[in-house]
Every structure is written in C-alpha cells, then in structure tokens.
Write a protein that holds these residues in place. Structure first.
Motif, PDB file in Angstrom:
ATOM      1  N   GLU A  34       0.831  -1.195   0.000  1.00 26.03           N
ATOM      2  CA  GLU A  34       0.000   0.000   0.000  1.00 26.03           C
ATOM      3  C   GLU A  34       0.875   1.258   0.000  1.00 26.03           C
ATOM      4  O   GLU A  34       1.999   1.256   0.521  1.00 26.03           O
ATOM      5  N   ASP A  35       0.289   2.344  -0.570  1.00 30.65           N
ATOM      6  CA  ASP A  35       0.925   3.671  -0.589  1.00 30.65           C
ATOM      7  C   ASP A  35       2.296   3.648  -1.265  1.00 30.65           C
ATOM      8  O   ASP A  35       3.197   4.408  -0.906  1.00 30.65           O
ATOM      9  N   THR A  36       2.467   2.784  -2.221  1.00 30.30           N
ATOM     10  CA  THR A  36       3.730   2.753  -2.960  1.00 30.30           C
ATOM     11  C   THR A  36       3.471   3.048  -4.432  1.00 30.30           C
ATOM     12  O   THR A  36       2.377   2.811  -4.950  1.00 30.30           O
ATOM     13  N   PHE A  37       4.496   3.583  -5.084  1.00 27.71           N
ATOM     14  CA  PHE A  37       4.471   3.714  -6.537  1.00 27.71           C
ATOM     15  C   PHE A  37       5.883   3.537  -7.066  1.00 27.71           C
ATOM     16  O   PHE A  37       6.864   3.681  -6.316  1.00 27.71           O
ATOM     17  N   VAL A  38       5.982   3.247  -8.344  1.00 26.68           N
ATOM     18  CA  VAL A  38       7.268   2.945  -8.980  1.00 26.68           C
ATOM     19  C   VAL A  38       7.534   3.961 -10.080  1.00 26.68           C
ATOM     20  O   VAL A  38       6.639   4.310 -10.849  1.00 26.68           O
ATOM     21  N   TRP A  39       8.779   4.405 -10.120  1.00 31.73           N
ATOM     22  CA  TRP A  39       9.209   5.338 -11.176  1.00 31.73           C
ATOM     23  C   TRP A  39      10.330   4.666 -11.959  1.00 31.73           C
ATOM     24  O   TRP A  39      11.394   4.381 -11.428  1.00 31.73           O
ATOM     25  N   VAL A  40      10.053   4.400 -13.237  1.00 31.05           N
ATOM     26  CA  VAL A  40      11.023   3.743 -14.109  1.00 31.05           C
ATOM     27  C   VAL A  40      11.484   4.731 -15.169  1.00 31.05           C
ATOM     28  O   VAL A  40      10.661   5.361 -15.845  1.00 31.05           O
ATOM     29  N   GLY A  41      12.790   4.857 -15.311  1.00 33.78           N
ATOM     30  CA  GLY A  41      13.356   5.708 -16.357  1.00 33.78           C
ATOM     31  C   GLY A  41      14.105   4.876 -17.373  1.00 33.78           C
ATOM     32  O   GLY A  41      15.004   4.102 -17.019  1.00 33.78           O
ATOM     33  N   LEU A  42      13.738   5.021 -18.655  1.00 28.68           N
ATOM     34  CA  LEU A  42      14.352   4.239 -19.728  1.00 28.68           C
ATOM     35  C   LEU A  42      14.993   5.164 -20.752  1.00 28.68           C
ATOM     36  O   LEU A  42      14.513   6.275 -20.990  1.00 28.68           O
ATOM     37  N   LEU A  43      16.061   4.678 -21.371  1.00 28.49           N
ATOM     38  CA  LEU A  43      16.766   5.421 -22.408  1.00 28.49           C
ATOM     39  C   LEU A  43      16.845   4.571 -23.666  1.00 28.49           C
ATOM     40  O   LEU A  43      17.567   3.577 -23.706  1.00 28.49           O
ATOM     41  N   GLU A  44      16.063   4.956 -24.684  1.00 24.76           N
ATOM     42  CA  GLU A  44      16.025   4.255 -25.965  1.00 24.76           C
ATOM     43  C   GLU A  44      15.991   2.736 -25.768  1.00 24.76           C
ATOM     44  O   GLU A  44      16.928   2.020 -26.155  1.00 24.76           O
ATOM     45  N   PRO A  45      14.928   2.242 -25.168  1.00 23.71           N
ATOM     46  CA  PRO A  45      14.839   0.807 -24.841  1.00 23.71           C
ATOM     47  C   PRO A  45      14.654  -0.060 -26.089  1.00 23.71           C
ATOM     48  O   PRO A  45      14.224   0.399 -27.140  1.00 23.71           O
ATOM     49  N   SER A  46      14.937  -1.318 -25.911  1.00 16.77           N
ATOM     50  CA  SER A  46      14.751  -2.288 -26.982  1.00 16.77           C
ATOM     51  C   SER A  46      13.309  -2.776 -26.999  1.00 16.77           C
ATOM     52  O   SER A  46      12.516  -2.487 -26.096  1.00 16.77           O
ATOM     53  N   VAL A  47      12.986  -3.542 -28.027  1.00  8.30           N
ATOM     54  CA  VAL A  47      11.642  -4.110 -28.141  1.00  8.30           C
ATOM     55  C   VAL A  47      11.368  -5.053 -26.977  1.00  8.30           C
ATOM     56  O   VAL A  47      10.273  -5.047 -26.389  1.00  8.30           O
ATOM     57  N   GLU A  48      12.358  -5.853 -26.619  1.00  9.46           N
ATOM     58  CA  GLU A  48      12.189  -6.810 -25.531  1.00  9.46           C
ATOM     59  C   GLU A  48      11.910  -6.104 -24.209  1.00  9.46           C
ATOM     60  O   GLU A  48      11.026  -6.516 -23.443  1.00  9.46           O
TER      61      GLU A  48
END
Length: 326
Positions: A34-48
């Motif tokens: 509870e009361d959590t969230f995720v922050w994901v940062g990507l740089l020119e990711p691949s298809v996979e």
C-alpha cells in the motif's frame, strides 16, 4: 538480452520517500504494498524491454509501440486508467538546437519515462523530487509535473540564446560599414523558433486536459502545478512569436539593404558609362573616314576636340557626383 544501459533507474517510493532501487522483475511485488508507486526511467529501450514494461504495468500496445518508435508529436492520450504523454525535449549543442522526445506513461501507482534523442538526464529531476517528500507524497502526478516542468524550463535558456543571436545580427544589420548579408543566419534562426514553437504549443492542450480531467491521477491540489507550467508555456510562446516577427522584419530589411547596395553599384556604373559615352561618341564620329569633313583641315581641331571632351566629361562627372550617383 536487455542492455542495462537502457534502464536509467527503477525505484520504488512509499509515502513520498524512496524505498530502494528495484529490478523490472520486482515491480509487480512492490506494487502489492500500500501507498507505494514505482518510477522507471528508460533510455532508448529495446523491443524486448518495452514488451516487459508493457506486461508489468499492463500498458496498451499502441502506446507502447509509439513510445518505442518515437517520432511522435507532443500530445496526451488516455488508455484506460493510464495516461500517455509525449514531450519534445530541446538542447543547445554547438550553436544549434537539437530535439529529442520523452514519452511518459502515468498510472495511479507508476510512472515510466522513455527518452529518445537529444535530451538531458532526469537525474536532477529525480533528486529534486526525492528532496521534497511532502510533495512527492502526491505520487505519479507530481513526478509528471516535475518532468514537464524540467522540459519547459530547458526551453528558456535556448530562447534566451536565440534572442541574443538576433540582437547580434540586428546590431550588425544597421552598421553603415557592414556589407555582409545575414539572410541565411536569420532564416536558420526563424527555423529554430518555429521548431521550438511546434514543441511548446501542444503543451497548452496537454496542461488544459490535465487541469480539467484525469482526476484519478491528477489530485485536486496538484492541478495548480500544471497551471504554472501552462503560464510558462504561454510566456515562452509569446516571446517566440514576438522574436519570430522581428526576425521576419529583419530579413526584409536585410534584403532591402542588399537591393540598395546593388542599386548603388548600378548607379555608379551608369554614371561612368555616361561619362565614357561622350568621348566614345566623338571618336566614333571621327572614325567614320568620310572624305569631306571640314574639321580635318582646321589647324586647331585636335586640341579643341580634346578640350571639349575633357570639359564635357568633367561637367558630367561633377553633376553626377552632386546628385549622388558617383
């Protein structure tokens, strides 16, 4: 195989504070708290990698396809409970403006940012958010604001630099001893202004939608932050439009000055042509080899002709110089 360089950061937050960095595989387990969230940062990711992100956050396939392929216009789209926001980033490199893209997926408990092309790192944005837990407690909506604010703030120094370039061209434009045209530089400057405008203007619609809709993600007290971005964009667009109009006027002035300088050259050539026409006419008259010409037998004909030619040319020279042709 997923390249680690594609994952800039993947962090879990709870009640406005950073829990820890996590892997992509841990996202589902972390979101069960509870009361959590995720922050994901990507740089020119691949298809996979994009496919894995899609599965973890249940993203729409069309939005994921757009985020991977890039080359999108700035916009905001809603896919179920997820917002998909596209931003155009700008960065000054070697006196030119290079553009990139940032695609942001925003849900009630996650943010995924995908960077393409020329763009500054969002490390400072993340550090700033983590230093303000009382604001970060708002969750993904505050992260989205921080990213958009960072992108818009990067437009300001670029606009200042373009304005400084125009001031230099304008100062040189009205220098009397300057004969160099700046049409190419002014055209490139206008082109950069149009590109920045095309990147900034759609943000007005994005901010308007965030202010009016999407209450399930944007909290009521968080909407005021997007109003601030809206004001910044309006001010930026007004400055760009004013500068673009001035650049267009400067191009007309520069073109007019080129025409004036060409006219001055033509007038000088015409003036000297008129002066040289006098001896040319006299010499051609005496070069016709007629047998009966009374002046040929006169003793003073030669010096008189020379005096007349010199006097006529001198009179015409001073006359043309007086009216500004020479």
């Amino acid at each position: 195989m997923i390249n680690a360089n594609m994952i800039v950061n993947c962090t879990a937050y709870k009640s406005g504070k950073k829990l820890r960095d996590i892997t992509i595989e841990e996202i589902s387990d972390v979101l069960m708290q509870e009361d959590t969230f995720v922050w994901v940062g990507l740089l020119e990711p691949s298809v996979e990698l994009m496919r894995q992100i899609k599965e973890e956050f249940n993203l729409h396939e069309l939005a994921v396809e757009d985020a991977y392929a890039a080359h999108q216009r700035p916009k905001i789209e809603e896919y179920g409970d997820t917002l998909f926001v596209v931003l155009r980033t700008a960065q000054a490199v070697d006196d030119t403006v290079q553009f990139g893209e940032t695609h942001v997926f925003v849900g009630a408990r996650f943010v995924v940012s995908v960077r393409h092309g020329s763009s500054r790192s969002y490390t400072k944005v993340r550090e700033h958010c983590e230093s303000l837990p009382e604001r970060l407690v708002r969750g993904p909506s505050y992260v989205l604001y921080s990213i958009m604010d960072f992108v818009v703030d990067n437009y300001a120094p670029i606009m200042d630099e373009l304005e400084a370039q125009f001031d230099r061209y304008e100062a040189d434009l009205f220098e009397r001893d300057s004969e160099r045209a700046h049409l190419q530089e002014l055209y490139q400057l206008k082109r950069q202004l149009i590109k920045i405008r095309s990147a900034a203007v759609p943000l007005l619609d994005v901010c308007t939608q965030l202010l009016r809709f999407h209450e399930h993600i944007i909290t009521k007290d968080g909407k005021v932050y997007f109003r601030d971005i809206y004001d910044h964009v309006v001010r930026l667009v007004e400055t760009g439009d004013r500068l673009r109009d001035m650049v267009a006027a400067a191009m007309q002035i520069d073109l007019a000055q080129v025409t004036i300088r060409q006219n001055e050259v033509v007038k000088r050539l015409a003036g000297w042509g008129g002066i040289l026409a006098i001896p040319t006419m006299v010499f051609s008259l005496y070069g016709m080899n007629f047998k009966f010409m009374p002046e040929l037998e006169w003793h003073w004909s030669y010096p008189v002709v020379l005096v007349v030619i010199a006097g006529s040319c001198s009179w015409l020279y001073f006359r043309l110089r007086k009216v500004g042709w020479l």
